[in-house]
Enzyme design. Structure first.
Site, PDB file in Angstrom:
ATOM      1  N   LYS A 129       0.841  -1.210   0.000  1.00 36.37           N
ATOM      2  CA  LYS A 129       0.000   0.000   0.000  1.00 36.37           C
ATOM      3  C   LYS A 129       0.875   1.258   0.000  1.00 36.37           C
ATOM      4  CE  LYS A 129      -3.240   3.006   0.478  1.00 36.37           C
ATOM      5  NZ  LYS A 129      -4.126   3.376  -0.636  1.00 36.37           N
ATOM      6  N   CYS A 140      -2.755  11.092   1.622  1.00 35.80           N
ATOM      7  CA  CYS A 140      -2.171   9.802   1.248  1.00 35.80           C
ATOM      8  C   CYS A 140      -0.807   9.954   0.602  1.00 35.80           C
ATOM      9  CB  CYS A 140      -3.125   9.091   0.303  1.00 35.80           C
ATOM     10  SG  CYS A 140      -4.810   9.211   0.842  1.00 35.80           S
TER      11      CYS A 140
HETATM   12  N1  SAJ Z   1      -1.060  15.325  -8.461  1.00 41.11           N
HETATM   13  C1  SAJ Z   1      -0.177  16.023  -9.276  1.00 41.11           C
HETATM   14  N2  SAJ Z   1       0.124  15.514 -10.511  1.00 41.11           N
HETATM   15  C2  SAJ Z   1      -0.416  14.329 -10.953  1.00 41.11           C
HETATM   16  C3  SAJ Z   1      -1.304  13.630 -10.098  1.00 41.11           C
HETATM   17  C4  SAJ Z   1      -1.612  14.148  -8.856  1.00 41.11           C
HETATM   18  O1  SAJ Z   1       0.320  17.090  -8.914  1.00 41.11           O
HETATM   19  O2  SAJ Z   1      -0.139  13.934 -12.087  1.00 41.11           O
HETATM   20  C5  SAJ Z   1      -1.383  15.846  -7.128  1.00 41.11           C
HETATM   21  C6  SAJ Z   1      -2.867  16.109  -6.933  1.00 41.11           C
HETATM   22  O3  SAJ Z   1      -3.214  17.410  -7.366  1.00 41.11           O
HETATM   23  C7  SAJ Z   1      -3.015  15.967  -5.424  1.00 41.11           C
HETATM   24  C8  SAJ Z   1      -1.983  14.900  -5.079  1.00 41.11           C
HETATM   25  O4  SAJ Z   1      -1.066  14.855  -6.175  1.00 41.11           O
HETATM   26  O5  SAJ Z   1      -2.674  17.173  -4.765  1.00 41.11           O
HETATM   27  C9  SAJ Z   1      -2.556  13.512  -4.829  1.00 41.11           C
HETATM   28  O6  SAJ Z   1      -3.652  13.318  -5.705  1.00 41.11           O
HETATM   29  P1  SAJ Z   1      -3.866  11.884  -6.436  1.00 41.11           P
HETATM   30  O7  SAJ Z   1      -5.071  12.000  -7.264  1.00 41.11           O
HETATM   31  O8  SAJ Z   1      -2.599  11.477  -7.084  1.00 41.11           O
HETATM   32  O9  SAJ Z   1      -4.059  10.822  -5.275  1.00 41.11           O
HETATM   33  P2  SAJ Z   1      -5.035  10.731  -4.004  1.00 41.11           P
HETATM   34  O10 SAJ Z   1      -4.221  11.121  -2.812  1.00 41.11           O
HETATM   35  O11 SAJ Z   1      -6.325  11.421  -4.229  1.00 41.11           O
HETATM   36  O12 SAJ Z   1      -5.258   9.138  -3.994  1.00 41.11           O
HETATM   37  C10 SAJ Z   1      -4.126   8.309  -3.889  1.00 41.11           C
HETATM   38  C11 SAJ Z   1      -4.283   7.169  -4.896  1.00 41.11           C
HETATM   39  N3  SAJ Z   1      -3.075   6.394  -4.944  1.00 41.11           N
HETATM   40  C12 SAJ Z   1      -2.522   6.099  -6.162  1.00 41.11           C
HETATM   41  O13 SAJ Z   1      -3.007   6.526  -7.200  1.00 41.11           O
HETATM   42  C13 SAJ Z   1      -1.323   5.222  -6.156  1.00 41.11           C
HETATM   43  C14 SAJ Z   1      -5.424   6.281  -4.475  1.00 41.11           C
HETATM   44  O14 SAJ Z   1      -5.493   5.140  -5.318  1.00 41.11           O
HETATM   45  C15 SAJ Z   1      -5.213   5.816  -3.045  1.00 41.11           C
HETATM   46  O15 SAJ Z   1      -6.255   4.962  -2.620  1.00 41.11           O
HETATM   47  C16 SAJ Z   1      -5.165   7.032  -2.147  1.00 41.11           C
HETATM   48  O16 SAJ Z   1      -4.028   7.817  -2.557  1.00 41.11           O
HETATM   49  C17 SAJ Z   1      -5.023   6.585  -0.731  1.00 41.11           C
HETATM   50  O17 SAJ Z   1      -6.042   6.713  -0.004  1.00 41.11           O
HETATM   51  O18 SAJ Z   1      -3.986   6.046  -0.379  1.00 41.11           O
END
Ligand code: SAJ
Length: 414
Positions: A205, A259
């Site tokens: 995870k 996360c």
């Molecule tokens: N972000 C970027 N660039 C990107 C993708 C995201 O700057 O290309 C930023 C987003 O704006 C945000 C942060 O990263 O601020 C995180 O957003 P996210 O959409 O990447 O992830 P979370 O935190 O909403 O969800 C993640 C997911 N993990 C993965 O994709 C590996 C989700 O599947 C998990 O279940 C979740 O963390 C968790 O609860 O652990």
């Protein structure tokens, strides 16, 4: 007290959708949370946060008889889904919420109960903090009480679809217990459900989120490199991603949420001499709000603005189309402005209807009237729907929104 099939403990962003999904698929569920106001809201017919489809799922779960309570129940299986913050200094997990929940379960559970920790936990947490709680009571893990770890992978903004379709991992000491837990998740989950040992489940995870954080850090570093040499990072990422084995993520104003911005620190805290790339990636992403602020200051210089009076930040949440502000890059950026003795800027977020910071607007039109520079920190769908209102502004788009801005605006990119 009659025994129920499942008692979900912690009705937050993960626990509530999980409890509702199980109940809506025929599992006998009681949802427990220590916040009486939250339980009251749920008991009186309302959900507690915005997520597509959550209200419909809630109605279906209520129809199937889900109950909400502040009391822990007698249950065959307990699903513990409570916060797991990290200590900002030691970078180690604060397992106190999980420990407290497990203590309360142990106060009421019967022999043979299964305690499934769904919260994201640092590798080794069950062995280090949870298993001793069972033993201290003279109970035998694997005999009197069974422990398991079933981390989720759902992404806020698309939770319900991912709850149904994502594969999952279940870590258990005993494969038979893994099977028992699998059957509960299989009530709704159409993805593969992998059964493994607890430490492997804990590590996978954290590894998944760390992988994503490193890749976002790469995109952010690439942005700075391209910016320094007058190259268009978005064009370079677009073309590079046409390679069949390249998938560069998007640069942005920072990494928020509970996360991706937290889990990698568990590895840094537990493996400080080894987790060097992981630490550097975290530092790169945590440095983005300050980078955005430096770019805003440069833009203001270009525009002849001497203070932030006419600068507004669109978006307070950590990412698009959610109402979650945990570790929000915008709130981190505002903190940095305060550190530099700058006043709190004007902000607006369509997903946030309550006051969070001074200078926060609750009307997009009023917000636009009072600013000349709009810094887009979050690409909410609301912006696409209201793009026509943005006129005669300098728009600093930190999310590469690809929107058809009115020609009267001057567009600047991260
Ligand atoms: N972000 C970027 N660039 C990107 C993708 C995201 O700057 O290309 C930023 C987003 O704006 C945000 C942060 O990263 O601020 C995180 O957003 P996210 O959409 O990447 O992830 P979370 O935190 O909403 O969800 C993640 C997911 N993990 C993965 O994709 C590996 C989700 O599947 C998990 O279940 C979740 O963390 C968790 O609860 O652990």
């Amino acid at each position: 007290m009659k025994q129920v099939q499942v008692n979900v403990v912690g009705l937050g962003y993960i626990g509530l959708p999980t409890a509702l999904m199980m109940a809506a698929h025929g599992v006998e569920v009681v949802g427990t949370d220590f916040k009486a106001t939250l339980v009251d809201t749920l008991t009186h017919g309302q959900v507690t946060f915005k997520e597509d489809g959550l209200e419909t799922l809630y109605a279906s779960a209520v129809q199937r008889g889900i109950q909400f309570s502040t009391a822990y129940q007698k249950a065959e299986i307990y699903v513990v889904s409570v916060p797991t913050p990290y200590d900002k200094v030691s970078k180690k997990i604060d397992a106190s919420y999980v420990m407290h929940a497990v203590q309360n379960v142990l106060d009421v559970c019967e022999q043979g109960a299964v305690i499934v920790v769904e919260s994201t936990i640092a590798p080794g947490t069950i062995d280090r903090y949870i298993r001793p709680l069972v033993i201290e009571r003279g109970l035998r893990p694997g005999v009197d009480v069974h422990l398991a770890h079933a981390p989720e992978r759902i992404i806020p903004g698309n939770m319900l679809s991912e709850l149904l379709h994502n594969s999952r991992t279940i870590g258990a000491d005993d494969p038979a217990i893994g099977e028992k837990v699998r059957r509960i998740y299989q009530s709704f989950c159409q993805g593969d459900i992998e059964i493994t040992d607890i430490r492997t489940a804990e590590m996978t995870k954290v590894v998944e989120n760390t992988y994503r954080d490193i890749n976002i850090a790469f995109a952010n570093e690439l942005l700075k490199i391209c910016r320094s040499d007058g190259l268009d990072v978005n064009e370079i990422i677009r073309i590079s991603n046409k390679h069949p084995r390249v998938n560069i993520l998007s640069p942005g104003p920072g990494v928020g949420g509970h996360c991706i911005s937290v889990d990698p620190w568990f590895l840094v805290g537990d493996y400080p001499a080894l987790a060097r790339l992981i630490r550097l990636s975290r530092e790169t992403n945590d440095g983005m709000p300050a980078y955005v602020l430096s770019r805003v200051a440069a833009l203001m210089g270009q525009l002849g603005l001497h203070n932030y009076a006419r600068v507004g930040f669109y978006g307070l949440t950590y990412k698009e189309n959610v109402d979650d502000m945990r570790e929000s890059p915008t709130l981190q950026l505002i903190e940095k402005m305060h550190d530099n003795l700058a006043p709190t800027p004007k902000t607006y977020d369509p997903m946030i209807s309550f006051d969070v910071v001074d200078g926060q607007y609750h009307s997009f039109e009023a917000f636009l009237q009072d600013i000349d520079v709009m810094v887009v920190m979050v690409h909410h769908a609301h912006l696409d729907e209201n793009i026509g209102l943005v006129q005669n502004k300098a728009v600093f788009d930190t999310r590469n929104c690809h929107l058809n801005w009115d020609a009267s605006n001057k567009l600047f990119e991260l």
